[in-house]
Design a protein around this motif. Sequence first.
Motif, short mmCIF file in Angstrom:
data_model
loop_
_atom_site.label_atom_id
_atom_site.label_comp_id
_atom_site.label_asym_id
_atom_site.label_seq_id
_atom_site.Cartn_x
_atom_site.Cartn_y
_atom_site.Cartn_z
N LEU A 172 29.96 -1.61 -14.79
CA LEU A 172 29.94 -0.78 -15.64
C LEU A 172 28.60 -0.10 -15.88
CD1 LEU A 172 31.55 0.90 -17.67
CD2 LEU A 172 30.74 -0.80 -19.57
N TRP A 173 28.74 1.29 -15.16
CA TRP A 173 27.35 1.92 -15.10
C TRP A 173 26.99 2.68 -16.44
CZ3 TRP A 173 24.71 -0.24 -11.62
CH2 TRP A 173 25.46 -0.85 -10.47
N TYR A 174 28.31 3.50 -16.79
CA TYR A 174 28.07 4.30 -18.01
C TYR A 174 29.55 4.62 -18.66
CZ TYR A 174 30.43 8.11 -15.28
OH TYR A 174 31.06 8.72 -14.58
N VAL A 175 29.48 4.66 -20.05
CA VAL A 175 30.56 4.81 -20.89
C VAL A 175 30.86 6.21 -20.84
CG1 VAL A 175 31.48 4.31 -23.07
CG2 VAL A 175 29.65 3.06 -22.24
N PRO A 176 32.12 6.46 -20.38
CA PRO A 176 32.47 7.88 -20.21
C PRO A 176 32.41 8.52 -21.74
CG PRO A 176 34.02 6.32 -19.17
CD PRO A 176 33.12 5.26 -19.81
N HIS A 177 32.19 9.72 -21.57
CA HIS A 177 32.10 10.48 -23.00
C HIS A 177 31.99 11.83 -22.53
CE1 HIS A 177 28.04 10.29 -20.90
NE2 HIS A 177 27.53 11.39 -21.39
N LYS A 178 32.61 12.87 -23.63
CA LYS A 178 32.72 14.16 -23.45
C LYS A 178 31.48 14.99 -24.04
CE LYS A 178 37.56 15.07 -22.51
NZ LYS A 178 38.23 13.43 -22.70
N ASN A 196 16.95 3.58 -11.38
CA ASN A 196 17.49 4.39 -10.10
C ASN A 196 18.99 3.88 -9.72
OD1 ASN A 196 15.39 5.81 -9.43
ND2 ASN A 196 14.32 4.46 -8.34
N VAL A 197 19.24 2.57 -9.82
CA VAL A 197 20.49 2.27 -9.30
C VAL A 197 21.72 2.84 -10.10
CG1 VAL A 197 22.05 0.01 -8.95
CG2 VAL A 197 19.56 0.21 -8.21
N THR A 198 21.61 2.96 -11.35
CA THR A 198 22.41 3.46 -12.41
C THR A 198 22.81 5.05 -11.97
OG1 THR A 198 21.74 1.98 -14.24
CG2 THR A 198 23.17 3.98 -15.00
N ALA A 214 24.44 3.09 -19.42
CA ALA A 214 24.22 4.33 -20.32
C ALA A 214 25.47 4.81 -21.03
CB ALA A 214 24.09 5.44 -19.10
N PHE A 215 25.23 5.17 -22.50
CA PHE A 215 26.19 5.40 -23.36
C PHE A 215 25.50 6.50 -24.19
CE2 PHE A 215 24.36 1.59 -25.03
CZ PHE A 215 23.79 1.84 -26.32
N VAL A 216 25.98 7.17 -25.11
CA VAL A 216 25.72 8.38 -25.97
C VAL A 216 24.76 7.76 -26.92
CG1 VAL A 216 26.18 9.90 -27.49
CG2 VAL A 216 27.63 9.73 -25.65
N ASP A 227 13.81 11.50 -19.11
CA ASP A 227 14.75 12.34 -19.89
C ASP A 227 16.00 12.71 -19.10
OD1 ASP A 227 13.96 11.86 -22.50
OD2 ASP A 227 13.01 13.62 -22.72
N VAL A 228 16.52 12.01 -18.16
CA VAL A 228 17.53 12.44 -17.26
C VAL A 228 18.93 11.84 -17.84
CG1 VAL A 228 18.52 12.40 -14.92
CG2 VAL A 228 16.11 12.63 -15.34
N THR A 229 19.94 12.49 -18.06
CA THR A 229 21.19 11.91 -18.59
C THR A 229 22.34 12.02 -17.44
OG1 THR A 229 22.06 14.16 -19.35
CG2 THR A 229 20.42 13.06 -20.94
N VAL A 230 23.37 11.17 -17.90
CA VAL A 230 24.66 11.20 -16.88
C VAL A 230 24.80 12.70 -16.63
CG1 VAL A 230 26.83 10.60 -16.93
CG2 VAL A 230 25.47 8.99 -18.02
N LYS A 231 25.00 13.35 -17.76
CA LYS A 231 25.32 14.99 -17.42
C LYS A 231 24.31 15.60 -16.41
CE LYS A 231 27.96 16.15 -21.54
NZ LYS A 231 27.58 16.28 -22.75
#
Lengths: 1006, 95
Positions: free
Chosen positions: A515-521, A569-571, A318-320, A532-536
């Motif tokens: 690496l599951w997601y790229v950190p982002h602010k 799911n796993v992510t 996952a990334f932006v 439509d589910v995001t890391v946030k």
Amino acid sequence: MTANQMSGEMNAVFTPSDSQGSQKTTVNRLAGGQIDRSRRLRFTFDGKGYLAHPGDTLASALLANGVRLMGRSFKYHRPRGVISSGSEEPNALVELRSGARREPNTRATVIEMFDGLEATSQNRWPSLSFDAMGVNDLLSPFFAAGFYYKTFMWPKAFWEKLYEPIIRRAAGLGSLSMEADPDAYDKGFLHCDLLVVGAGPSGLAAALTAGRSGARVILADEDFRLGGRLNAETLAVGDQSGADWAAATVAELASMPNVRLMTRTTIIGAFDHGIYGALERVSDHLAVTPKGKVRQTLWRIYSKRALVCAGAIERPIAFVNNDRPGIMMAGALRAYANRWAATPGHRVAVFTNNDDGLRTVADLRAKGVQIAAVIDSRPDAPALSGVEHLRGAMVIDAKGRLGLSSIVVRTASGDTRTIPCDALGVSGGWNPNVGLTCHHRSRPVWNDGIAAFVPGNDLPAGMTVAGAAVGHLTTAAALRTGAEGAAAALADIGHSAALPDLPRAEDDAPRLTPLWYVPHKKGRAWVDPQNDVTVKDVKLAHQEGYRSVEHLKRYTTLGMATDQGKTSNVTGLAVMAAMTGQTIQQTGTTIYRPPYTPVPIAAFAGRSAKEDFRPKRLTPSHKWATEQGAVFVEVGMWMRAQWFPKPGETTWRQSVDREVLATRGSVGICDVTTLGKIDVQGTDAAEFLNRIYANPFAKLGVGKVRYGIMLREDGMVMDDGTAARLAEDHFVVTTTTANAVGVYRHMEYCRQCLWPDMDVQLISTTEAWAQFSVAGPNARKLLQKIVDQDISNEALPYMGCAEVTVMGGLRARIFRISFSGELAYEIAVPTRYGDGLIRAMADAAKEFGGVVYGTEALGVMRIEKGHAAGNELNGTTTALNLGMAGMVNKKKDAIGSTLSEREGLNQPDALNLVGFRPVSKDALMSAGSHFINAGAEANAANDQGYMTSVAWSPNLGHYVGLGFLKNGANRKGERLRAVCPVKDLETEVEVVSAHFIDPEGERLRA
Amino acid sequence: MIINHPLLGPRDSQEFTYLGDASLIDRPDWQAPDAVDQFHDYLYLRDNPAGEHRELWFHEQGDRSWLVVTRNVVTHEILNVELASDVARSRGRSK
């Protein structure tokens, strides 16, 4: 890319009205692939025409035609493209076909191309590239996880009228045609020694091993081309390409009579005792289901052993803005290139955390596709030559709303670079496809070596797993474990299988750094694009206290809907684990349930649809009744004549009143075949009946019939009917139509489980005998014309029975019993003579002005007579309630007699069955009304009982009713309110005897 | 599920109807002084084990045998299948 590296194919885009088409290049078609370029297929997407080849899927054909934008997301209406090449696809959902055959939410990745295919994008208005609901995306702060629980709380009345319709319109997938499905579906049953689920390298090796051993094998795969990833990769197997080895192996398997190859067949679930459900899409790949063929078949496969070779599913990072059309799984990117000769773009980048992602780079380069850059999150990755390999870098953003135009990369040194590209392949590693292994609640276990879940140890009985599905991510290991798995499974059932000489194959396990997601602010990085589910959103759910993985799923909807989170799911779990500081194993998974992929309801129904939803039983007089224009009613599964309209009768009441008056005035005939008939024979038959009926039967004389009530063991009345003693050791028991099956089951239970040594045998003869009631003052005269023997009152008194002959020698049975209260008989002949008998009797009845009557007249007459039926024998009533307490014999053992004595069932204010008539003669009454004392408020506390049956009595000229009233037996003459709030009806009624007609019973003894 | 019928071999559970706890075979004596209490317990009080359970199944779409099926209700594993009439006799029932 140069012109000669392109396929050079022409004539890609045409409009439906222009069959020649304009001369355009299929812009993204590469060379090679497993498509049949000798044939062209035409299809449309959103009304625009395109060309494809046999072997294409809708997704590959759209990519080849330069279409990356295929759908809009569920909630935010974000533009989306295809991200996978298989059934796990979350984004590219379309409405397939049109009219009654329209199928919403069909995955473009599994739609096999056919000529004339029509597909339409969904969840957008007015068009896919301009969707007015895209405004949702701008309002996204309002639509975060749990938004409906927070946003639309009040006022309450707004929910139904305002919020829900808006949400339903704005957030949704495809729509149904609202027309009946015109195609046929079927169900089938298969048996095998070994079921192999999936026909990739491990499945093919397994089927080969088992097939050569002579075992009965079923090899099922959801794809239309067997081979799995062998068709998508360029890796060699022996000295062949993987695809060629797969084709050769399939050819050998196809030649084996003991092997059944099932393409286009998804194993949807693992059920008990080795039973697997399978959906075969028999005709989905054809423009129209051929005549005489079914669209789909739902198979029930009985396997002795099953080997799951279901492979693995690649997962994203996952990334932006990772949902831009053109961003897809790296493995899908090379599957499109290798198998379908299609690419989403000419300038492609790859973002990976593992070696497998690098295969995409090599394969696309070999096809002449330009590699923009390789972004490898591992600083220590082996360096690639000939391409820009940014090690220790990550993709932090993507541009291009309707299609990817560039990515933004943060390099190892912390610089930010924008790299133009029109497609991006992403690989976060591969998840073994453990779904089927978890259908009996086995939990998968985490494997650090491949950073993924693998099947647990408590698999469904008889199931083993091989290949990538168990975590062996190389071709060589897949082939080896497939063959070994098959041999071991067969050895387990005592069947030996030799391991085949397997070809050499690639055996380098890909190295991966999770690496599951790229950190982002800022910005949104998508975990589950379908919902439509995001890391946030995952973080928010965690902050709001949803710590259990099951709660996370419900709150965010992660992993729901058509794809069931196969890519996400796993992510999601990994993001959650990062929040909690737990390991992914500790975080756990949600429960995997069947079906593996969506199954149309029509397939579950099979042929049990519309008029065939359940079987129809026809009475012996059905043909004759149809000729008379009878109106039928379904009773249980029987089609019974309800009434027989005559010319000039415009309402059912006219017909029913005529039938009742003619029967009571002269004679009427009714088909009562549907009543249950149970033949009871044996030296203990009388004693057996004595125990299943509450009233005594032991001393019933031969040639006599007795009415009986059967209780349940709890003291409630189960059924009523008659038993006729034809001989010392031979009875015929009748039951009500509705309870025929249940009473027979109960009698067998009593015979086998309670009194196993009684000499008594039972058989249902309901369908062996055609039986007719003949009732009315002229019943004897009519029947004497039919029956060969004397049936005078002396020869056959009331409640007598006899074996006789009719019409000059045909064997028959006659019972002098009455449901209507008239002089009446029931006459039975073998079923095949029922049609002849009704014709003969209807003919003979003419002389007396007699009629044949239906179930409505039957009901009117039994209510007039005060006889209980199904409305009164409703499972909550006792013999006492029905006014038959005296029938329950206390001096013998009978089912239910002990508990019928319970105090609570014998209170002084117990309900009694009584009759009711309206005080005002022309007033209406309604069954279901409750009785309230005059002057009392109509509420539950004042309830005095309820009306069970109501009919218009043409004999009395007013409505008559039966009902249960507290202490009713002692309340004759009292006036009550009969209140029916459902019909907004209230009638003043008088309590009367339930026997409205001939209370002394003189008629039936005449 | 597949039920291994003692007379007919393996049969799909769809051919059967289910009644309940096989303790229904042990019907009390109607002449016992506390017969009402005994019948009450017989009819209404059941163990509900998460594990092995003996239960009555009727082969309604088949030979109409009542069977006593010993089944683990957690795993659905079927451990034993007997004719109910044999079980009834072994528990002292006759006629």
